[in-house]
Structure formats: C-alpha cells, structure tokens
Design an enzyme around this catalytic site. Structure first.
Site, mmCIF file in Angstrom:
data_model
loop_
_atom_site.group_PDB
_atom_site.id
_atom_site.type_symbol
_atom_site.label_atom_id
_atom_site.label_comp_id
_atom_site.label_asym_id
_atom_site.label_seq_id
_atom_site.Cartn_x
_atom_site.Cartn_y
_atom_site.Cartn_z
ATOM 1 N N ASN A 104 0.616 -1.506 -0.466
ATOM 2 C CA ASN A 104 0.427 0.045 -0.519
ATOM 3 C C ASN A 104 0.569 1.066 0.093
ATOM 4 O OD1 ASN A 104 -2.513 1.320 0.712
ATOM 5 N ND2 ASN A 104 -1.808 1.944 2.250
ATOM 6 N N ASP A 158 1.826 6.671 -1.360
ATOM 7 C CA ASP A 158 1.203 5.870 -0.865
ATOM 8 C C ASP A 158 1.001 5.163 -2.289
ATOM 9 O OD1 ASP A 158 -1.818 4.590 0.102
ATOM 10 O OD2 ASP A 158 -2.575 5.262 -2.387
ATOM 11 N N ASP A 167 -0.162 -7.263 3.506
ATOM 12 C CA ASP A 167 -0.749 -6.052 4.477
ATOM 13 C C ASP A 167 -1.560 -4.748 3.903
ATOM 14 O OD1 ASP A 167 -0.570 -4.840 7.065
ATOM 15 O OD2 ASP A 167 0.676 -3.533 5.473
ATOM 16 N N GLU A 169 -5.312 -9.209 4.051
ATOM 17 C CA GLU A 169 -5.340 -8.606 5.750
ATOM 18 C C GLU A 169 -6.653 -7.342 5.629
ATOM 19 O OE1 GLU A 169 -3.850 -5.810 9.276
ATOM 20 O OE2 GLU A 169 -3.579 -5.819 7.490
#
Ligand code: ZN
Length: 478
Positions: free
Chosen positions: A154, A212, A247, A271
């Site tokens: 991410n 990001d 993640d 996740e």
C-alpha cells in the site's frame, strides 16, 4: 461430585466412585467424575485419523525481542512446530523499513534489503541478517514447512525529499541508492505515488497519503510483480518464499493481489480488516485470495467477551460460506497490542476461541505469543492435534443457546469426527444429543473433563462440558 451421570449409568462404576470419593483428600477440588483408572477408556491415537489439514503459525508479535535475533529464535522453533502439526509459518516483513533496527517492517523502504545494506542506521533488520533469514527458510523447508512473506504494497516510508509538482511542495517520495533504497532495485519517485499523472488516488481509502503507491503505474507493476526482477519473483525464486500475507489490502484494489498471484502463485491471504462478512466475501471473490476471517474474530469477541451470548455465533463469518478462503485466528500482532478490548479476545476466553476455530472449518492461525505461552502451549498442541485429525466432516449445530453451543463434525471414511461442547455458564452443563456413534465409549479429547460416556443403540448420549469451558467428545481407542 457434581456430574455423576456417567456413574449413574453404571452401578459398578458408581460404587467405585463412592470409594474414590471417600478416599479423596479435601484438597481434591476436581468437579468431575473420577472413574477408577482401569475403567477409563483410552483415547485413540489421533495420528491414525490424520485428515491432512494443518494450521499456520504467525511467527511474531509486535516489537519482538531481542532485536536482531528473531530469525535465529525462529530457527530453534520450527522443528517443534512442524511436529505439532503446523504447515506454514508467517514471518514478519523481511526487508528494511524506515525505522531500521526498530522497524517491524510496515514502513517499507527497500524491498530488496533483507538485512544486507547499511541504511536507516543498520545492516541487519530488526529480525537479523539476510543470511540468518535464508538459514531459517532453509530449515523450515527441511522440516516441511512453507514460509509465508508479509508483503506491504500500500505505502512506502523512508524516502528522500524531492519537489513534487502534483502537490506543489516537497515530499519524501524519492527512493534511490542514497535515499532509502540501497539495493538500487525498484527506485521510485513522485510519479509512482498518488496523486500523479494517472489519477488523484487509487480505488480505496488513502493511507500514508504522500507515499501511497500507485499500482496502476506500469513501472510499479513491473517492479512489484510483472518483471523478471520483480519483488514477487525475487521473493519466490531467489529467497524461496512459498506464499504471501498481504498487508492492509483495504488500501488498494483487489485486482493487485490477483495480478500478483496470477504471476507467481503460492498460498495467499489478505489482511482486510473488516468484521462484516459480506465485505470479506466480496474481496476474496475479487482477488481470488484467502482472507483473514475478521468476521469470525469479532463474533468470537462479541460472543465471549462483550455479550456472553453464544447466540452471536449464529452470525455471518467468512468460513461459513467460503471455508477454503477463510484464515481464522484468535489473536495477531495488532490485536494483542490493542488497548481497546473490542479489538482483542481476553485471556480468560482465549482457549474457548481457539477451541472454536480449531474444531470448525477454515484454515486456523495460531499466534506465536499464545503458542509460546506456557499457560497455553500444551492445550494448543492438543487442539492442533484434534484439528488435524477428528475435526473432519460436515458440521451440524446440535444445540445453541446463550450459554451453550454444541457442534458435531460428522467424520468420514472411518474417521469418527467429534462433538464440540462449549459452555460459558458458571456451572457444569449436560445435554442429551444424538451422536453418529452407536454403543460406543466416548472420551473427552480436550482433557477438560475426566468423565467418560457410553452412547446407546441409537447413538444418544448425555454429554457434558465444564463451567466456562469446553469438551471435545469422540469415540475412545480400542
Ligand atoms: Zn494509482
């Protein structure tokens, strides 16, 4: 002697029990039927019922200590874990983060620095050197364990400062040899982050706003999964990782995980931190990956910690509709450090929650901090043995109420299955249920009660569970 029902079925046993009871010293506060040793049926050797299923070990907790020694610490454990019935170990993020020797890895800076370049104040990562990591992976493989890499896609951290025209100010989006990317692979700059020439932001919520990563950028895709030297290929082919734990997948499109897995394959779990089962279903269907069953986690927390009402377990969970895509768990590195009690399952209820996930379908994860806790270790080993053997076959809920939950696994092909009886009331409970076993002796494989039972010619039997505890009934050994 509050649970004499087994004895009542057998006057011979009853008379023994009276003698046993009279012989007991006053410090014997066992609430259960104590049968004379020679009459207690033996447990079956569960290895005869190996169902092929295993569990994953989450091989870290938050801020593991001592620093720089973690890969060596794990190397000492993998043999025991494999013998216990673990088939995968999920490692913490293996590459250098901005916090260097203190980083738990969720601030990724250099995807190719496995503890071998001097940057962010250290050569090794918090967990050790690349060589120690490679030794661990080798040792895990020698013991038949798959090794799962924790992949953070991410966001990035720890880059150098540069002028970013999309924000008209300086941002820390420059990753090159002298700026947090000593490996020289996958250099990045502001075009690789949001906003950029492609768009303002990606599909999902912004996180780490200025760093990001933009997965739509062709060169980002090339470096992360598509290219010859991509992170995915390097981790798989050079480092020998077998699979992925992604993640914070809420932060980007499900297509990213799908594209990665289409390229390199392997076990995959995301996740997606959301307790709403339909949202998890949507994500596993879009990504093709398994997901951690946060719906199950939060229902267990609600049923056991918050409401003391097992009817809550009737709610939606990922494993109920997608057992092959549900990775169940009771604790992880985040929940265990979370001070909000709604985000962790209390110690008092932890074994109940583990007994639940280890008797139902889904792929259970066992948390390092629980397994290596001596209060839990032998209990967890036993539950894993049960999971890997008699937790087999279709499930049937035999009883559900505020304080009791009884579930039957039907077994298959000579595997007897089990009956799981959870009781959160303050006293022992008994309930008559219809088992699949006719005229069989039953024992409690959880070791929580020392009673034993006999089913009648129809399979009917009165089972029991201790106060605020559980029992796992199945047929005895010959
Ligand atoms: Zn983008």
């Amino acid at each position: 002697m509050k649970t004499p029902h087994t004895a009542l079925k057998n006057t011979v046993v009853l008379s023994f029990l009276i003698l046993t009871f009279l012989a007991c010293s006053s410090d014997d506060n066992n609430n259960y039927t104590i049968a004379p040793p020679e009459t207690i049926p033996k447990k079956a050797d569960l290895s005869h019922y190996d169902n092929g299923r295993r569990v994953m070990m989450q091989a870290f907790y938050w801020d593991v200590e001592p620093r720089f020694e973690w890969w060596n610490t794990l190397s000492e454990k993998v043999e025991d874990w494999a013998a216990t019935g673990v088939d995968r170990i999920w490692l913490p993020v293996t590459t250098k983060g901005q916090s260097g020797g203190y980083s738990m890895g969720y601030d990724p800076s250099d995807y190719f620095d496995f503890g071998e370049f001097d940057q962010h104040g250290t050569i090794p990562t918090r967990f050790g050197t690349r060589e120690q990591l490679e030794n661990l992976i080798q040792k895990a493989h020698n013991n038949g364990l798959e090794v799962i890499a924790d992949i953070v896609l991410n966001h990035n951290s720890g880059g150098g400062e540069e002028y970013n025209p999309y924000r008209d100010k300086n941002t820390y989006t420059l990753f090159e040899t002298i700026n947090g990317n000593a490996s020289g692979k996958f250099d990045r700059s502001y075009e690789d982050f949001h906003p950029n020439s492609l768009h303002e932001h990606d599909e999902e919520a912004l996180f780490f706003e200025e760093q990001d990563l933009c997965h739509h950028q062709p060169r980002v895709q090339e470096w992360l999964w598509k290219g010859e030297n991509s992170v995915a290929r390097y981790y798989k082919n050079t480092m020998k990782f077998d699979g992925w734990r992604f993640d914070y997948v809420k932060g980007f499109g499900a297509w990213v995980v799908k594209a990665w897995n289409d390229e390199v394959g392997g076990f995959s779990v995301g996740e997606y931190w959301d307790g709403h089962a339909p949202t998890l279903v949507e994500w596993v269907e879009a990504s093709g990956s398994a997901a951690f069953d946060f719906a199950c986690f939060y229902k267990l927390d609600e049923a056991l910690d918050r409401k003391s009402d097992l009817n809550v377990l009737e709610g939606n969970m990922l494993w109920k509709t997608h057992p092959e895509k549900a990775v169940t768990f009771v604790a992880n590195h985040d929940t265990e450090k979370d001070e909000n009690p709604e985000n962790n399952i209390s110690a008092a209820n932890k074994m109940l929650a583990y007994a639940y996930i280890l008797t139902h379908t889904g792929y259970p994860t066992v948390f390092y901090g629980d397994y290596e806790n001596n209060n839990y270790k032998s209990k967890l080993k036993n539950l894993i043995r049960i999971h890997n053997s008699i937790a087999t076959g279709d499930m049937e809920i035999l009883h559900q109420s505020e304080e009791e939950y009884i579930m039957k696994r039907n077994g298959s092909n000579g595997n007897p299955g089990l009956i799981f009886y959870m009781n959160i009331g303050t006293g022992n409970r008994q309930r008559t249920v219809l088992s699949n076993w006719k005229e069989k002796k039953l024992v409690d494989y959880s070791n929580n009660t020392s009673a034993w039972l006999t089913t009648d010619s129809q399979g009917e039997v009165t089972i029991e569970a201790p106060a605020r505890g559980f029992a796992i009934w199945s047929v005895s050994g010959e």
